[in-house]
Structure formats: structure tokens, C-alpha cells
Write a protein that holds these residues in place. Structure first.
Motif, PDB file in Angstrom:
ATOM      1  N   TRP A 131       9.098 -31.007  34.976  1.00  0.00           N
ATOM      2  CA  TRP A 131       8.157 -31.863  33.415  1.00  0.00           C
ATOM      3  C   TRP A 131       7.408 -30.092  33.755  1.00  0.00           C
ATOM      4  CZ3 TRP A 131       2.383 -33.577  33.106  1.00  0.00           C
ATOM      5  CH2 TRP A 131       2.003 -33.275  31.903  1.00  0.00           C
ATOM      6  N   HIS A 132       7.162 -30.345  32.150  1.00  0.00           N
ATOM      7  CA  HIS A 132       5.782 -28.570  32.135  1.00  0.00           C
ATOM      8  C   HIS A 132       4.985 -28.674  31.838  1.00  0.00           C
ATOM      9  CE1 HIS A 132       9.730 -26.613  33.624  1.00  0.00           C
ATOM     10  NE2 HIS A 132      10.927 -27.212  33.066  1.00  0.00           N
ATOM     11  N   PRO A 133       3.796 -28.886  32.423  1.00  0.00           N
ATOM     12  CA  PRO A 133       2.771 -29.567  31.577  1.00  0.00           C
ATOM     13  C   PRO A 133       1.944 -27.943  31.499  1.00  0.00           C
ATOM     14  CG  PRO A 133       2.505 -29.320  34.063  1.00  0.00           C
ATOM     15  CD  PRO A 133       4.065 -29.651  33.720  1.00  0.00           C
ATOM     16  N   ASP A 134       1.585 -28.008  29.808  1.00  0.00           N
ATOM     17  CA  ASP A 134       0.638 -27.100  29.325  1.00  0.00           C
ATOM     18  C   ASP A 134      -0.489 -26.768  30.623  1.00  0.00           C
ATOM     19  OD1 ASP A 134      -2.348 -26.913  28.319  1.00  0.00           O
ATOM     20  OD2 ASP A 134      -0.091 -25.602  26.837  1.00  0.00           O
ATOM     21  N   ALA A 135      -0.590 -25.527  30.442  1.00  0.00           N
ATOM     22  CA  ALA A 135      -1.616 -24.797  31.727  1.00  0.00           C
ATOM     23  C   ALA A 135      -3.172 -24.978  31.453  1.00  0.00           C
ATOM     24  CB  ALA A 135      -1.711 -23.046  32.154  1.00  0.00           C
ATOM     25  N   GLY A 136      -3.612 -25.609  30.347  1.00  0.00           N
ATOM     26  CA  GLY A 136      -4.756 -25.504  29.877  1.00  0.00           C
ATOM     27  C   GLY A 136      -4.807 -27.266  30.661  1.00  0.00           C
ATOM     28  N   ILE A 137      -4.008 -28.454  30.574  1.00  0.00           N
ATOM     29  CA  ILE A 137      -4.059 -29.832  31.130  1.00  0.00           C
ATOM     30  C   ILE A 137      -4.090 -29.534  32.637  1.00  0.00           C
ATOM     31  CG2 ILE A 137      -1.940 -31.477  31.682  1.00  0.00           C
ATOM     32  CD1 ILE A 137      -4.083 -31.367  28.286  1.00  0.00           C
ATOM     33  N   ARG A 138      -3.309 -28.174  33.233  1.00  0.00           N
ATOM     34  CA  ARG A 138      -3.406 -28.324  34.460  1.00  0.00           C
ATOM     35  C   ARG A 138      -5.245 -28.467  35.171  1.00  0.00           C
ATOM     36  NH1 ARG A 138       1.805 -25.137  33.817  1.00  0.00           N
ATOM     37  NH2 ARG A 138       0.454 -23.557  34.797  1.00  0.00           N
ATOM     38  N   ARG A 139      -5.173 -26.952  34.145  1.00  0.00           N
ATOM     39  CA  ARG A 139      -6.781 -26.738  34.359  1.00  0.00           C
ATOM     40  C   ARG A 139      -7.472 -27.946  34.328  1.00  0.00           C
ATOM     41  NH1 ARG A 139      -6.866 -23.216  31.059  1.00  0.00           N
ATOM     42  NH2 ARG A 139      -7.804 -24.370  29.525  1.00  0.00           N
ATOM     43  N   ASP A 140      -7.659 -28.339  33.315  1.00  0.00           N
ATOM     44  CA  ASP A 140      -8.481 -29.525  32.902  1.00  0.00           C
ATOM     45  C   ASP A 140      -8.147 -30.365  33.886  1.00  0.00           C
ATOM     46  OD1 ASP A 140      -9.213 -28.120  30.097  1.00  0.00           O
ATOM     47  OD2 ASP A 140      -7.451 -29.924  28.831  1.00  0.00           O
ATOM     48  N   VAL A 141      -6.688 -31.092  33.923  1.00  0.00           N
ATOM     49  CA  VAL A 141      -6.669 -32.193  34.897  1.00  0.00           C
ATOM     50  C   VAL A 141      -7.186 -31.978  36.631  1.00  0.00           C
ATOM     51  CG1 VAL A 141      -4.949 -33.470  36.927  1.00  0.00           C
ATOM     52  CG2 VAL A 141      -5.164 -32.960  34.701  1.00  0.00           C
ATOM     53  N   LEU A 142      -6.987 -30.512  36.932  1.00  0.00           N
ATOM     54  CA  LEU A 142      -7.946 -30.181  37.656  1.00  0.00           C
ATOM     55  C   LEU A 142      -9.547 -30.582  37.787  1.00  0.00           C
ATOM     56  CD1 LEU A 142      -8.336 -28.607  40.972  1.00  0.00           C
ATOM     57  CD2 LEU A 142      -8.023 -26.104  39.689  1.00  0.00           C
ATOM     58  N   GLU A 143      -9.973 -29.999  36.569  1.00  0.00           N
ATOM     59  CA  GLU A 143     -10.923 -30.148  36.264  1.00  0.00           C
ATOM     60  C   GLU A 143     -11.421 -31.034  36.691  1.00  0.00           C
ATOM     61  OE1 GLU A 143     -14.295 -27.356  36.523  1.00  0.00           O
ATOM     62  OE2 GLU A 143     -12.659 -26.162  36.997  1.00  0.00           O
ATOM     63  N   LEU A 144     -11.499 -31.467  35.908  1.00  0.00           N
ATOM     64  CA  LEU A 144     -11.527 -33.741  36.172  1.00  0.00           C
ATOM     65  C   LEU A 144     -12.113 -33.872  37.705  1.00  0.00           C
ATOM     66  CD1 LEU A 144      -9.422 -34.950  33.055  1.00  0.00           C
ATOM     67  CD2 LEU A 144     -12.397 -35.049  33.264  1.00  0.00           C
ATOM     68  N   ALA A 145     -10.631 -33.679  38.542  1.00  0.00           N
ATOM     69  CA  ALA A 145     -10.858 -34.290  39.372  1.00  0.00           C
ATOM     70  C   ALA A 145     -12.070 -33.796  40.540  1.00  0.00           C
ATOM     71  CB  ALA A 145      -9.896 -33.518  40.176  1.00  0.00           C
ATOM     72  N   LEU A 146     -12.091 -32.564  40.285  1.00  0.00           N
ATOM     73  CA  LEU A 146     -13.320 -31.281  41.053  1.00  0.00           C
ATOM     74  C   LEU A 146     -14.535 -32.174  40.906  1.00  0.00           C
ATOM     75  CD1 LEU A 146     -12.163 -27.613  41.065  1.00  0.00           C
ATOM     76  CD2 LEU A 146     -12.296 -29.413  42.656  1.00  0.00           C
ATOM     77  N   ALA A 147     -14.691 -32.645  39.214  1.00  0.00           N
ATOM     78  CA  ALA A 147     -15.792 -33.245  39.183  1.00  0.00           C
ATOM     79  C   ALA A 147     -15.926 -34.665  39.517  1.00  0.00           C
ATOM     80  CB  ALA A 147     -16.087 -33.692  37.374  1.00  0.00           C
ATOM     81  N   ALA A 148     -15.349 -35.186  39.909  1.00  0.00           N
ATOM     82  CA  ALA A 148     -15.181 -36.543  41.276  1.00  0.00           C
ATOM     83  C   ALA A 148     -15.704 -36.147  42.470  1.00  0.00           C
ATOM     84  CB  ALA A 148     -13.585 -37.025  40.620  1.00  0.00           C
ATOM     85  N   LEU A 149     -16.350 -35.207  43.358  1.00  0.00           N
ATOM     86  CA  LEU A 149     -16.598 -34.395  44.078  1.00  0.00           C
ATOM     87  C   LEU A 149     -18.092 -34.983  44.465  1.00  0.00           C
ATOM     88  CD1 LEU A 149     -14.506 -31.536  45.132  1.00  0.00           C
ATOM     89  CD2 LEU A 149     -14.335 -34.155  46.258  1.00  0.00           C
ATOM     90  N   ASP A 150     -18.864 -34.991  45.377  1.00  0.00           N
ATOM     91  CA  ASP A 150     -20.119 -35.452  45.515  1.00  0.00           C
ATOM     92  C   ASP A 150     -20.711 -34.261  45.261  1.00  0.00           C
ATOM     93  OD1 ASP A 150     -19.365 -38.045  45.799  1.00  0.00           O
ATOM     94  OD2 ASP A 150     -19.219 -37.965  47.937  1.00  0.00           O
ATOM     95  N   THR A 151     -20.324 -32.859  45.655  1.00  0.00           N
ATOM     96  CA  THR A 151     -21.646 -31.840  45.560  1.00  0.00           C
ATOM     97  C   THR A 151     -20.446 -30.377  44.882  1.00  0.00           C
ATOM     98  OG1 THR A 151     -20.724 -30.786  47.629  1.00  0.00           O
ATOM     99  CG2 THR A 151     -22.601 -32.475  47.413  1.00  0.00           C
ATOM    100  N   ASP A 152     -21.535 -29.743  43.923  1.00  0.00           N
ATOM    101  CA  ASP A 152     -21.003 -28.871  43.501  1.00  0.00           C
ATOM    102  C   ASP A 152     -20.154 -27.796  43.515  1.00  0.00           C
ATOM    103  OD1 ASP A 152     -21.822 -30.076  40.609  1.00  0.00           O
ATOM    104  OD2 ASP A 152     -23.362 -29.550  40.311  1.00  0.00           O
ATOM    105  N   SER A 153     -21.649 -27.576  45.184  1.00  0.00           N
ATOM    106  CA  SER A 153     -20.661 -26.582  46.449  1.00  0.00           C
ATOM    107  C   SER A 153     -18.969 -26.544  46.801  1.00  0.00           C
ATOM    108  CB  SER A 153     -22.207 -25.939  47.359  1.00  0.00           C
ATOM    109  OG  SER A 153     -21.666 -27.253  47.564  1.00  0.00           O
TER     110      SER A 153
END
Length: 176
Positions: free
Chosen positions: A55-77
Motif C-alpha cells: 500500500w502506498h500512503p501519501d507522504a503527507g499522511i505518513r508525516r501526519d501520523v508520525l506527528e500524531l504519534a509524537l504528540a502522544a509522548l510525555d515531553t516535547d524533548s
């Protein structure tokens, strides 16, 4: 609802406060299971009829999903460090080839699991990474997954999903 919004609309439709008052729910291109979507996007594969398919997800979707996953972490650093490690992998046109030992040594907890997810070279490794997320994060993913509440939806549901969708694999419509 449309795309991820369709999924949230389905979750909302199961809420007892509104479930009895809805005439219908229209879901256009939504996902069924947030954990499965993470695996789909990270590995650039999907499953259909028990078979793993490219399956070939759009690069923007890959980036958005990564950002959503990162937002779930406790600290920005921690998120910033993980973003630096994963951005080149997520933005590349080719699928991931597995984690780097030096990166793994620097990560713990959910950050390590997210790193393993986005560097997984197959679905099994990605699924194991998702299973290693903390119970709190997995509960939050379940909370935005329509499959976990589908039996609470009382209104008719209309599912629309394109075969060539590059944001959410059409296999999610089958799950729903």
C-alpha cells in the motif's frame, strides 16, 4: 465525516447521549482501528483477505501520523529527538528497513515503541511495536477506534471508501 473525521463521527455515534437520536452516519474513507492504521502507515502495507499487500500512503499522511504519534509522548524533548531520528525514514519513498541499534539504545518506553513501529521492516515487527506501547497509550488509541464501539451505534451507517485511497487503506471499510 471524512477520513479520520469519519472515524471520530462513528465513535461519537456510539455515545449513548446521541446514539438514539441519529438518523444515519455517513463515513467517507475512515479508519476502523487506530492501532492497525499505525501499522499500515508505518509499514506501507495493508491486509486484505488475510494477505499482506503493498500500500502506498501519501507522504503527507505518513508525516501526519508520525506527528500524531509524537504528540502522544510525555515531553516535547523526547518527541523532538524521535522526530529527528524518524523524519528521514517516514519521508523516504522506500519502506523502512529495520531499526538502528544506536538509536534503540537511546530510547525507552513509548518513544522506543514508536521508533520500532516506524522502522519496522514487516507487519509482524510493527504489530509487536504497537503491542509494546503502554496500556495508557493503547487505551487512548482504542478510544478513537470505531471497531471498539461499533456495537453501540444504533443508526444506519453508510460506508464509502475508495480502492486507491492513499490516506487510509480501503481494508478498514471491510473491518467496519
Amino acid at each position: 465525516g471524512f477520513s479520520a473525521g469519519a472515524s471520530i463521527a462513528l465513535v461519537a455515534a456510539a455515545d449513548a447521549r446521541v446514539a438514539g437520536g441519529l438518523r444515519f452516519v455517513s463515513s467517507f474513507g475512515g479508519y476502523a482501528d487506530a492501532e492497525r492504521l499505525l501499522v499500515d502507515v508505518a509499514t506501507r502495507t495493508s491486509t486484505a483477505d488475510g494477505q499482506t499487500i503493498a500500500w502506498h500512503p501519501d507522504a503527507g499522511i505518513r508525516r501526519d501520523v508520525l506527528e500524531l504519534a509524537l504528540a502522544a509522548l510525555d515531553t516535547d524533548s523526547v518527541g523532538d529527538d524521535l522526530r529527528r531520528r524518524l523524519a528521514p525514514i517516514v519521508s523516504a519513498d522506500s519502506p523502512p528497513v529495520g531499526p538502528r541499534a544506536d538509536d534503540l539504545a537511546a530510547l525507552t518506553g513509548d518513544a522506543r515503541s514508536i521508533y520500532l513501529l516506524f522502522t519496522a521492516d514487516d507487519r509482524t515487527a510493527a504489530e509487536q511495536a504497537v503491542e509494546s506501547l503502554t496500556p495508557d497509550l493503547r487505551a487512548r488509541l482504542a478510544g478513537i477506534s470505531p471497531v471498539t464501539v461499533a456495537d453501540g451505534i444504533r443508526a444506519p451507517v453508510f460506508l464509502i471508501h475508495g480502492l486507491t485511497d492513499t490516506a487510509i487503506p480501503v481494508a478498514h471499510a471491510t473491518l467496519l
